[in-house]
Design a protein around this motif. Structure first.
Motif, PDB file in Angstrom:
ATOM      1  N   LEU A   1       9.925   8.828  -0.742  1.00 28.67           N
ATOM      2  CA  LEU A   1       9.769   9.445   0.438  1.00 28.67           C
ATOM      3  C   LEU A   1       9.395  10.908   0.277  1.00 28.67           C
ATOM      4  O   LEU A   1       8.509  11.691   1.015  1.00 28.67           O
ATOM      5  N   ALA A   2      10.004  11.606  -0.742  1.00 26.69           N
ATOM      6  CA  ALA A   2       9.477  13.180  -1.062  1.00 26.69           C
ATOM      7  C   ALA A   2       7.992  13.285  -1.314  1.00 26.69           C
ATOM      8  O   ALA A   2       7.515  14.326  -1.157  1.00 26.69           O
ATOM      9  N   ALA A   3       7.537  12.139  -2.003  1.00 28.80           N
ATOM     10  CA  ALA A   3       6.283  12.253  -2.331  1.00 28.80           C
ATOM     11  C   ALA A   3       5.081  11.964  -1.381  1.00 28.80           C
ATOM     12  O   ALA A   3       3.902  11.822  -1.540  1.00 28.80           O
ATOM     13  N   GLY A   4       5.645  11.668  -0.156  1.00 33.51           N
ATOM     14  CA  GLY A   4       5.019  11.330   1.251  1.00 33.51           C
ATOM     15  C   GLY A   4       4.367   9.818   1.064  1.00 33.51           C
ATOM     16  O   GLY A   4       3.390   9.621   1.878  1.00 33.51           O
ATOM     17  N   THR A   5       4.995   9.055   0.171  1.00 31.23           N
ATOM     18  CA  THR A   5       4.436   7.607   0.081  1.00 31.23           C
ATOM     19  C   THR A   5       5.489   6.661   0.713  1.00 31.23           C
ATOM     20  O   THR A   5       6.618   6.959   0.870  1.00 31.23           O
ATOM     21  N   SER A   6       4.828   5.343   1.062  1.00 32.59           N
ATOM     22  CA  SER A   6       6.009   4.369   1.630  1.00 32.59           C
ATOM     23  C   SER A   6       7.008   3.928   0.450  1.00 32.59           C
ATOM     24  O   SER A   6       6.588   3.812  -0.590  1.00 32.59           O
ATOM     25  N   PRO A   7       8.091   3.626   1.196  1.00 31.39           N
ATOM     26  CA  PRO A   7       9.180   3.050   0.005  1.00 31.39           C
ATOM     27  C   PRO A   7       9.046   1.795  -0.249  1.00 31.39           C
ATOM     28  O   PRO A   7       9.895   1.207  -0.920  1.00 31.39           O
TER      29      PRO A   7
ATOM     30  N   GLU B   1      15.217   9.343   8.329  1.00 23.74           N
ATOM     31  CA  GLU B   1      14.476   9.912   9.285  1.00 23.74           C
ATOM     32  C   GLU B   1      13.105  10.011   8.687  1.00 23.74           C
ATOM     33  O   GLU B   1      12.270   9.658   9.855  1.00 23.74           O
ATOM     34  N   GLU B   2      12.785  10.371   7.839  1.00 18.90           N
ATOM     35  CA  GLU B   2      11.560  10.373   7.212  1.00 18.90           C
ATOM     36  C   GLU B   2      10.708   8.946   7.230  1.00 18.90           C
ATOM     37  O   GLU B   2       9.644   8.884   7.638  1.00 18.90           O
ATOM     38  N   GLU B   3      11.575   8.048   7.033  1.00 22.46           N
ATOM     39  CA  GLU B   3      11.029   6.704   6.974  1.00 22.46           C
ATOM     40  C   GLU B   3      10.832   6.146   8.357  1.00 22.46           C
ATOM     41  O   GLU B   3       9.911   5.574   8.634  1.00 22.46           O
ATOM     42  N   VAL B   4      11.813   6.611   9.312  1.00 17.81           N
ATOM     43  CA  VAL B   4      11.501   6.206  11.122  1.00 17.81           C
ATOM     44  C   VAL B   4      10.145   6.924  11.412  1.00 17.81           C
ATOM     45  O   VAL B   4       9.425   6.120  11.795  1.00 17.81           O
ATOM     46  N   ALA B   5       9.928   8.116  10.863  1.00 19.49           N
ATOM     47  CA  ALA B   5       8.536   8.773  11.106  1.00 19.49           C
ATOM     48  C   ALA B   5       7.350   7.875  10.605  1.00 19.49           C
ATOM     49  O   ALA B   5       6.303   7.692  11.382  1.00 19.49           O
ATOM     50  N   LEU B   6       7.450   7.665   9.229  1.00 15.04           N
ATOM     51  CA  LEU B   6       6.588   6.605   8.662  1.00 15.04           C
ATOM     52  C   LEU B   6       6.278   5.541   9.537  1.00 15.04           C
ATOM     53  O   LEU B   6       5.168   5.155   9.741  1.00 15.04           O
ATOM     54  N   ALA B   7       7.163   4.959   9.903  1.00 10.50           N
ATOM     55  CA  ALA B   7       7.175   3.548  10.687  1.00 10.50           C
ATOM     56  C   ALA B   7       6.491   3.874  11.817  1.00 10.50           C
ATOM     57  O   ALA B   7       5.385   2.920  12.238  1.00 10.50           O
ATOM     58  N   ALA B   8       6.792   4.879  12.566  1.00  8.95           N
ATOM     59  CA  ALA B   8       5.969   5.060  13.872  1.00  8.95           C
ATOM     60  C   ALA B   8       4.571   5.380  13.619  1.00  8.95           C
ATOM     61  O   ALA B   8       3.762   4.851  14.434  1.00  8.95           O
TER      62      ALA B   8
ATOM     63  N   PRO C   1       0.881  -0.962  -0.110  1.00 13.93           N
ATOM     64  CA  PRO C   1       0.082  -0.092  -0.028  1.00 13.93           C
ATOM     65  C   PRO C   1       0.884   1.298  -0.033  1.00 13.93           C
ATOM     66  O   PRO C   1       1.752   1.457   0.564  1.00 13.93           O
ATOM     67  N   ALA C   2       0.285   2.176  -0.560  1.00 10.12           N
ATOM     68  CA  ALA C   2       1.282   3.476  -0.885  1.00 10.12           C
ATOM     69  C   ALA C   2       1.461   4.188   0.568  1.00 10.12           C
ATOM     70  O   ALA C   2       2.311   4.936   0.775  1.00 10.12           O
ATOM     71  N   ASP C   3       0.521   3.914   1.424  1.00  9.06           N
ATOM     72  CA  ASP C   3       0.732   4.529   2.795  1.00  9.06           C
ATOM     73  C   ASP C   3       1.355   3.738   4.081  1.00  9.06           C
ATOM     74  O   ASP C   3       1.569   4.085   4.856  1.00  9.06           O
ATOM     75  N   GLY C   4       1.640   2.424   3.514  1.00  5.73           N
ATOM     76  CA  GLY C   4       2.521   1.514   4.099  1.00  5.73           C
ATOM     77  C   GLY C   4       1.337   0.778   5.322  1.00  5.73           C
ATOM     78  O   GLY C   4       2.065   0.128   5.865  1.00  5.73           O
ATOM     79  N   ARG C   5       0.142   1.057   5.228  1.00  5.61           N
ATOM     80  CA  ARG C   5      -0.558   0.351   6.209  1.00  5.61           C
ATOM     81  C   ARG C   5      -0.541  -0.932   6.325  1.00  5.61           C
ATOM     82  O   ARG C   5      -0.102  -1.760   5.259  1.00  5.61           O
TER      83      ARG C   5
ATOM     84  N   TRP D   1       9.466  -5.232   1.674  1.00  7.05           N
ATOM     85  CA  TRP D   1      10.948  -4.755   1.279  1.00  7.05           C
ATOM     86  C   TRP D   1      10.736  -3.440   0.274  1.00  7.05           C
ATOM     87  O   TRP D   1       9.892  -3.101  -0.272  1.00  7.05           O
ATOM     88  N   ASN D   2      11.700  -2.771   0.740  1.00  5.90           N
ATOM     89  CA  ASN D   2      11.713  -1.213   0.089  1.00  5.90           C
ATOM     90  C   ASN D   2      12.318  -1.220  -1.366  1.00  5.90           C
ATOM     91  O   ASN D   2      13.008  -2.326  -1.632  1.00  5.90           O
TER      92      ASN D   2
END
Length: 413
Positions: free
Chosen positions: A323-329, A69-76, A12-16, A311-312
């Motif tokens: 990440l720049a687009a605000g989506t999950s890698p 860091e952005e992916e760490v925030a996404l993970a949280a 999923p694009a939002d990583g849910r 996997w990314n």
């Protein structure tokens, strides 16, 4: 170049994550892996997801810490949305690539991001891999001050000719120096060795073992060289420039390592890993082998939470763009069914000195244990106590043992 990503479902694009990942989470540890995909040169045997400066094409090493860091925030956010309990990271592992090609302050920043978003357990194990020529005394002291507890040096060999075959760039005489700096900084030290390189002799391997043991590391890993398709080493062997590794010689090298390490007070806890004391074992790697939860940060990094694995995207530029687009890698993922999870437990836990509980085996696998004892591949006393623990001969034939323990394998032979 690095091997291809697995085929699976799109992520999923939002990583849910599905709500099922929260089931039993209180009983599972949580760790963080950070994949730093940069190397000065590509070693001839390596098929990891790594990039030299001229392979980055649209990505910059200096931007990586901010992106991670952005992916760490996404993970949280994703873990909170899945209603997982708040679990501090019990382990954090920076691998690669060569993480210490980043400035120490970038590694410290990323560790601080993990601490801020998840918390760190009071006894958290925080490791970075490093090449002997990628660190100095000040940098190691800075990492220790930031909260790192452990460094794993890619020593590989003490023999210059072997290092040249492997395309390693460091001077073996530097290894004692960097180990001393790490000790002065208060870091635990692990050394990684590779055996069975083309042209390496048993005496060469003995020399490397003796050099490593003279440094009294807390932990030592020894891996048989595997020639991966698509690597420079595979091409050199295919055209006859180098001989292929000799399986029998590699077995002799493993036995020599086990003898030397045992005599020096090291205990095996996984087929390729030894530690001087239980607290020196790699808790992060043990979490992989025992099916705990971890989030992998960085290009090509793999994650596993509650039976969901993903996997990314592999290239640093694609990772940055997501990440720049605000989506999950994340590039793809799979949800493991009960049969697959049980299969993986057999594959992985059989390799551990703690062993695999016999009751996790299907009836056919349990019947195979008696034959494995008779063949000298499984410890009798451990089996009678309800666990499959490999003998040294069994460790040399671990894959064959696993095949006999699985339902499709023969019970004897």
């Amino acid at each position: 170049m690095p091997s291809a990503l697995p085929l699976a479902d799109p992520a999923p694009a939002d990583g849910r994550l599905p709500g099922s990942v929260a089931d039993g989470a209180e009983q599972r540890a949580f760790g963080v892996y950070v994949h730093v995909p940069f190397c000065r040169v590509r070693c001839g045997y390596c098929d990891f997801n790594t990039y030299t400066a001229d392979e980055l094409r649209g990505a910059r090493r200096g931007d990586f810490a901010g992106q991670a860091e952005e992916e760490v925030a996404l993970a949280a956010r994703v873990l909170a949305a899945a209603e997982l309990p708040q679990r501090p990271a019990s382990t954090v592992f920076f691998g690669g690539g060569t993480p210490t090609l980043l400035p120490p302050e970038d590694l410290a920043t990323l560790l601080a991001a993990v601490r801020d978003r998840f918390g760190l357990a009071p006894d958290a194990e925080v490791t970075t891999e490093a090449n002997p020529d990628s660190v100095d005394a000040a940098g190691l002291a800075a990492l220790a001050a930031a909260g790192f507890t452990r460094v794993s040096f890619g020593m590989q060999s003490a023999v210059p000719e072997v290092l040249r075959v492997l395309d390693r760039t460091h001077d073996p005489e530097r290894v004692p120096l960097v180990v001393g700096w790490a000790r002065d900084a208060g870091l635990d030290v692990s050394l990684d060795l590779i055996y069975g390189a083309p042209g390496e002799t048993l005496d060469d391997w003995r020399r490397s073992l003796d050099a490593a043991l003279a440094l009294e590391p807390d932990h030592l890993s020894a891996y048989a060289l595997i020639v991966e398709e698509g690597t420079a080493l595979a091409r050199r062997i295919r055209v006859g420039e180098l001989p292929a590794p000799d399986d029998d010689l590699q077995a002799d090298m493993y036995e020599l390592a086990d003898d030397r390490l045992a005599a020096a007070g090291y205990h095996w806890y996984e087929v390729s890993n030894w530690a001087r004391r239980p607290s020196a074992r790699s808790r992060h790697n043990l979490a992989y082998w025992t099916g705990e939860d971890w989030w992998g940060i960085g290009p090509g990094a793999h994650s596993h939470v509650g039976g969901v694995r993903w996997w990314n995207v592999k290239h640093p530029a694609a990772y940055a763009q997501r990440l720049a687009a605000g989506t999950s890698p994340a590039a793809g993922r799979e949800t493991l069914d009960d049969a697959t999870r049980a299969l993986e437990r057999v594959l992985l836990e059989t390799r551990l000195a703690a062993g695999l509980p016999v009751d996790r085996l299907e009836p056919e696998g349990r019947r195979a244990v008696a034959g494995l004892i008779a063949d000298g591949l499984v410890e009798p006393a451990a089996a009678f106590a309800g666990r499959v623990v490999l003998t040294r001969s069994g460790r040399l034939l671990a894959d064959a043992v696993v095949r006999r323990l699985l339902p499709s394998g023969p019970a004897t032979g």
